[in-house]
Design a protein around this motif. Structure first.
Motif, PDB file in Angstrom:
ATOM      1  N   GLN A 169       0.839  -1.206   0.000  1.00 10.22           N
ATOM      2  CA  GLN A 169       0.000   0.000   0.000  1.00 10.22           C
ATOM      3  C   GLN A 169       0.866   1.246   0.000  1.00 10.22           C
ATOM      4  OE1 GLN A 169      -3.876  -0.135   1.323  1.00 10.22           O
ATOM      5  NE2 GLN A 169      -3.574  -1.802   2.768  1.00 10.22           N
ATOM      6  N   ILE A 170       0.577   2.109  -0.975  1.00  7.47           N
ATOM      7  CA  ILE A 170       1.405   3.291  -1.207  1.00  7.47           C
ATOM      8  C   ILE A 170       0.525   4.532  -1.248  1.00  7.47           C
ATOM      9  CG2 ILE A 170       2.688   4.433  -3.077  1.00  7.47           C
ATOM     10  CD1 ILE A 170       3.682   1.476  -3.643  1.00  7.47           C
ATOM     11  N   ALA A 171       0.981   5.610  -0.620  1.00  8.54           N
ATOM     12  CA  ALA A 171       0.222   6.866  -0.701  1.00  8.54           C
ATOM     13  C   ALA A 171       1.060   7.915  -1.412  1.00  8.54           C
ATOM     14  CB  ALA A 171      -0.163   7.346   0.692  1.00  8.54           C
ATOM     15  N   ILE A 172       0.427   8.633  -2.330  1.00  2.96           N
ATOM     16  CA  ILE A 172       1.105   9.708  -3.058  1.00  2.96           C
ATOM     17  C   ILE A 172       0.467  11.027  -2.651  1.00  2.96           C
ATOM     18  CG2 ILE A 172       1.749  10.576  -5.350  1.00  2.96           C
ATOM     19  CD1 ILE A 172       2.401   7.818  -5.934  1.00  2.96           C
ATOM     20  N   TYR A 173       1.258  11.893  -2.012  1.00  2.00           N
ATOM     21  CA  TYR A 173       0.767  13.179  -1.520  1.00  2.00           C
ATOM     22  C   TYR A 173       1.362  14.312  -2.350  1.00  2.00           C
ATOM     23  CZ  TYR A 173      -1.243  11.457   2.916  1.00  2.00           C
ATOM     24  OH  TYR A 173      -2.007  10.850   3.873  1.00  2.00           O
ATOM     25  N   TYR A 202      -2.979   5.199  -3.017  1.00  2.00           N
ATOM     26  CA  TYR A 202      -3.865   6.292  -2.588  1.00  2.00           C
ATOM     27  C   TYR A 202      -3.323   7.588  -3.173  1.00  2.00           C
ATOM     28  CZ  TYR A 202      -5.288   2.865   0.939  1.00  2.00           C
ATOM     29  OH  TYR A 202      -5.744   1.735   1.573  1.00  2.00           O
ATOM     30  N   ASP A 203      -4.194   8.362  -3.808  1.00  2.00           N
ATOM     31  CA  ASP A 203      -3.816   9.651  -4.400  1.00  2.00           C
ATOM     32  C   ASP A 203      -4.415  10.724  -3.486  1.00  2.00           C
ATOM     33  OD1 ASP A 203      -3.715  11.974  -5.963  1.00  2.00           O
ATOM     34  OD2 ASP A 203      -4.944  11.180  -7.584  1.00  2.00           O
ATOM     35  N   VAL A 204      -3.572  11.347  -2.650  1.00  2.00           N
ATOM     36  CA  VAL A 204      -4.082  12.182  -1.556  1.00  2.00           C
ATOM     37  C   VAL A 204      -3.654  13.644  -1.667  1.00  2.00           C
ATOM     38  CG1 VAL A 204      -4.405  12.289   0.947  1.00  2.00           C
ATOM     39  CG2 VAL A 204      -3.670  10.144  -0.095  1.00  2.00           C
ATOM     40  N   LEU A 205      -4.637  14.532  -1.548  1.00  2.00           N
ATOM     41  CA  LEU A 205      -4.358  15.973  -1.522  1.00  2.00           C
ATOM     42  C   LEU A 205      -3.554  16.295  -0.265  1.00  2.00           C
ATOM     43  CD1 LEU A 205      -4.986  18.799  -2.713  1.00  2.00           C
ATOM     44  CD2 LEU A 205      -6.979  18.831  -1.236  1.00  2.00           C
ATOM     45  N   GLY A 206      -2.415  16.933  -0.439  1.00  2.00           N
ATOM     46  CA  GLY A 206      -1.539  17.100   0.722  1.00  2.00           C
ATOM     47  C   GLY A 206      -1.273  18.510   1.172  1.00  2.00           C
ATOM     48  N   ASP A 207      -2.091  19.482   0.773  1.00  2.00           N
ATOM     49  CA  ASP A 207      -1.873  20.849   1.248  1.00  2.00           C
ATOM     50  C   ASP A 207      -2.123  20.940   2.738  1.00  2.00           C
ATOM     51  OD1 ASP A 207      -2.641  20.823  -1.512  1.00  2.00           O
ATOM     52  OD2 ASP A 207      -2.571  23.004  -1.443  1.00  2.00           O
ATOM     53  N   VAL A 208      -3.227  20.329   3.133  1.00  2.00           N
ATOM     54  CA  VAL A 208      -3.635  20.379   4.528  1.00  2.00           C
ATOM     55  C   VAL A 208      -3.436  18.984   5.111  1.00  2.00           C
ATOM     56  CG1 VAL A 208      -5.408  21.711   5.708  1.00  2.00           C
ATOM     57  CG2 VAL A 208      -5.779  20.995   3.332  1.00  2.00           C
ATOM     58  N   VAL A 209      -2.545  18.864   6.067  1.00  2.00           N
ATOM     59  CA  VAL A 209      -2.368  17.536   6.637  1.00  2.00           C
ATOM     60  C   VAL A 209      -3.258  17.459   7.891  1.00  2.00           C
ATOM     61  CG1 VAL A 209      -0.690  15.771   7.271  1.00  2.00           C
ATOM     62  CG2 VAL A 209      -0.043  17.563   5.711  1.00  2.00           C
ATOM     63  N   CYS A 210      -4.581  17.599   7.653  1.00  2.00           N
ATOM     64  CA  CYS A 210      -5.535  17.550   8.762  1.00  2.00           C
ATOM     65  C   CYS A 210      -5.888  16.101   9.052  1.00  2.00           C
ATOM     66  CB  CYS A 210      -6.798  18.335   8.429  1.00  2.00           C
ATOM     67  SG  CYS A 210      -7.957  17.398   7.418  1.00  2.00           S
ATOM     68  N   GLY A 211      -6.769  15.900  10.051  1.00  2.00           N
ATOM     69  CA  GLY A 211      -7.130  14.558  10.484  1.00  2.00           C
ATOM     70  C   GLY A 211      -7.338  13.557   9.365  1.00  2.00           C
ATOM     71  N   GLY A 212      -8.280  13.837   8.489  1.00  2.00           N
ATOM     72  CA  GLY A 212      -8.622  12.879   7.442  1.00  2.00           C
ATOM     73  C   GLY A 212      -7.488  12.616   6.476  1.00  2.00           C
ATOM     74  N   PHE A 213      -6.863  13.688   6.017  1.00  2.00           N
ATOM     75  CA  PHE A 213      -5.805  13.520   5.027  1.00  2.00           C
ATOM     76  C   PHE A 213      -4.583  12.810   5.606  1.00  2.00           C
ATOM     77  CE2 PHE A 213      -8.025  17.237   3.049  1.00  2.00           C
ATOM     78  CZ  PHE A 213      -8.473  16.519   1.952  1.00  2.00           C
ATOM     79  N   GLU A 227       2.081   1.954   3.627  1.00  2.00           N
ATOM     80  CA  GLU A 227       3.381   1.600   4.193  1.00  2.00           C
ATOM     81  C   GLU A 227       4.415   2.640   3.775  1.00  2.00           C
ATOM     82  OE1 GLU A 227       5.699  -2.603   3.812  1.00  2.00           O
ATOM     83  OE2 GLU A 227       3.825  -2.293   2.718  1.00  2.00           O
ATOM     84  N   HIS A 228       4.325   3.037   2.519  1.00  2.00           N
ATOM     85  CA  HIS A 228       5.304   3.963   1.945  1.00  2.00           C
ATOM     86  C   HIS A 228       4.588   5.185   1.392  1.00  2.00           C
ATOM     87  CE1 HIS A 228       8.098   0.605   2.131  1.00  2.00           C
ATOM     88  NE2 HIS A 228       7.194  -0.125   1.504  1.00  2.00           N
ATOM     89  N   VAL A 229       5.147   6.354   1.691  1.00  2.00           N
ATOM     90  CA  VAL A 229       4.579   7.596   1.176  1.00  2.00           C
ATOM     91  C   VAL A 229       5.557   8.225   0.187  1.00  2.00           C
ATOM     92  CG1 VAL A 229       3.856   9.937   1.797  1.00  2.00           C
ATOM     93  CG2 VAL A 229       3.307   8.038   3.310  1.00  2.00           C
ATOM     94  N   PHE A 230       5.021   8.689  -0.921  1.00  2.00           N
ATOM     95  CA  PHE A 230       5.828   9.445  -1.877  1.00  2.00           C
ATOM     96  C   PHE A 230       5.157  10.796  -2.062  1.00  2.00           C
ATOM     97  CE2 PHE A 230       6.667   5.029  -2.686  1.00  2.00           C
ATOM     98  CZ  PHE A 230       8.028   4.990  -2.923  1.00  2.00           C
ATOM     99  N   THR A 231       5.934  11.818  -2.344  1.00  2.00           N
ATOM    100  CA  THR A 231       5.314  13.101  -2.588  1.00  2.00           C
ATOM    101  C   THR A 231       5.714  13.627  -3.964  1.00  2.00           C
ATOM    102  OG1 THR A 231       5.026  15.372  -1.800  1.00  2.00           O
ATOM    103  CG2 THR A 231       7.122  14.349  -1.306  1.00  2.00           C
ATOM    104  N   VAL A 232       4.730  14.186  -4.650  1.00  2.00           N
ATOM    105  CA  VAL A 232       4.993  14.808  -5.948  1.00  2.00           C
ATOM    106  C   VAL A 232       5.271  16.280  -5.690  1.00  2.00           C
ATOM    107  CG1 VAL A 232       4.038  15.372  -8.222  1.00  2.00           C
ATOM    108  CG2 VAL A 232       3.448  13.202  -7.137  1.00  2.00           C
ATOM    109  N   SER A 233       6.399  16.771  -6.188  1.00  2.00           N
ATOM    110  CA  SER A 233       6.690  18.190  -6.030  1.00  2.00           C
ATOM    111  C   SER A 233       7.455  18.716  -7.231  1.00  2.00           C
ATOM    112  CB  SER A 233       7.515  18.426  -4.762  1.00  2.00           C
ATOM    113  OG  SER A 233       7.760  19.818  -4.603  1.00  2.00           O
ATOM    114  N   SER A 234       7.186  19.965  -7.556  1.00  2.00           N
ATOM    115  CA  SER A 234       8.012  20.666  -8.537  1.00  2.00           C
ATOM    116  C   SER A 234       9.045  21.448  -7.723  1.00  2.00           C
ATOM    117  CB  SER A 234       7.144  21.621  -9.362  1.00  2.00           C
ATOM    118  OG  SER A 234       6.653  22.650  -8.520  1.00  2.00           O
ATOM    119  N   ALA A 235       9.817  22.300  -8.399  1.00  2.00           N
ATOM    120  CA  ALA A 235      10.805  23.117  -7.691  1.00  2.00           C
ATOM    121  C   ALA A 235      10.169  24.384  -7.125  1.00  2.00           C
ATOM    122  CB  ALA A 235      11.939  23.479  -8.641  1.00  2.00           C
TER     123      ALA A 235
END
Ligand code: ADP
Ligand code: MG
Length: 291
Positions: free
Chosen positions: A7-11, A125-136, A146-154
């Motif tokens: 299980q992987i989450a992408i924030y 899981y494709d998760v909106l990560g601006d707000v790391v509130c309870g649900g997110f 198990e593993h989290v990856f984050t998509v980011s530009s510069a």
């Protein structure tokens, strides 16, 4: 394939390319033979669009509002190459916690024993990560992913959101929370953009998993309602997504990142800003003259 589900989450910040990247990863993994499910956890509910010919699927929250005795087929829809697609959905704007969709969706899928029933290898899981509130934060906090990856530009705002995510991961890391696999650098087409991200990951003790350039092929594919893997499988961009997907499938060692505190992040950004301006100014000078 494996007996254990990965299980992987992408924030990442809104609009940074999470759904595009996630859908291409799902498509690449599916083509490689994995049994994949993608769960959209953004109230925008458009995560799985390009896996379904540009069409929206009913969300878990909407379906639960309208119907009792929900069965698997009410909320799980097949997309490209047999990928299972789910959209958690969100409340009406201004009403309730936007992260509630994730909590509700995960609970429902568990109740229906969906993961075992469908013999999944990988859930993303494709998760909106601006707000790391309870649900997110739930996929991290509960160790669902198990593993989290984050998509980011510069872009600073994207890195700011990534740094916030790192804070969330660090906070729950001693209590069985998910750990960080790394940063997927999206829309990186120049050396200076690459340098900024490289410097950010060095400062926060993580790594870049893959550099993904901004590409017209992605835009053209999206306009057809498809992932690049489906619309242009032999393109250079598809090869990059395949490489990224392979790295994620093989990834085993995630770590606790070292987020910068807000002041340190600002200082870091200020020094980068000066560098960017200098590079830009030099590029704009005729005959390579220096200012
Ligand atoms: P998010 O899910 O983070 O809100 P999206 O995946 O919906 O963001 O992407 C936002 C827009 O940026 C989309 O129109 C998408 O096609 C475009 N996009 C994302 N990544 C790329 C890329 N590497 N090349 C070209 N366009 C991209
Ligand atoms: Mg999205």
């Amino acid at each position: 394939m494996s007996t254990r589900i990965k299980q992987i989450a992408i924030y990442g910040k809104g609009g940074i390319g999470k759904s595009t990247t996630t859908s291409n990863i799902s498509a690449a993994l599916s083509v490689a033979g994995y049994n994949v499910m993608q769960i959209g956890c953004d109230p925008k509910s458009d995560s799985t669009n390009t896996l379904r010919g540009g069409h929206y699927i009913p969300t878990v929250l909407d379906t639960m509002r309208d119907k009792h005795d929900i069965v698997l087929d009410d909320v799980v829809f097949k997309g490209f190459n047999g990928i299972y697609c789910v959209e958690a959905g969100g409340p009406a704007p201004g009403v309730g916690c936007a992260g509630r969709g994730i909590i509700t969706a995960v609970e429902l899928l568990k109740q229906l024993h969906v993961f075992e029933e469908l013999k999944l290898d990988i859930v993303i899981y494709d998760v909106l990560g601006d707000v790391v509130c309870g649900g997110f934060a739930m996929p991290i906090r509960e160790g669902i992913a198990e593993h989290v990856f984050t998509v980011s530009s510069a872009d600073f705002m994207a890195l700011y959101a990534a740094n916030n995510l790192f804070k969330g991961i660090q906070k729950y890391s001693n209590a069985g929370g998910a750990l960080l696999g790394g940063v997927i650098a999206n829309s990186v087409n120049t050396t200076y953009a690459r340098n900024i991200i490289d410097d950010f990951v060095a400062h926060t003790k993580t790594q870049v998993v893959e550099y993904v350039p901004r590409s017209m092929t992605v835009t053209q594919s999206e306009l057809q309602g498809k992932t690049t893997l489906e619309a242009a499988p032999d393109s250079a961009q598809a090869a990059i997504y395949k490489n990224l997907a392979r790295k994620i499938a093989e990834h085993t060692q995630s770590t606790v990142p070292a987020p910068l505190d807000t002041q340190a992040l600002r200082v870091w950004a200020a020094t980068r800003a000066e560098q960017i301006l200098r590079i830009e100014a030099e590029a704009l000078q005729p005959n390579g003259a220096h200012i």
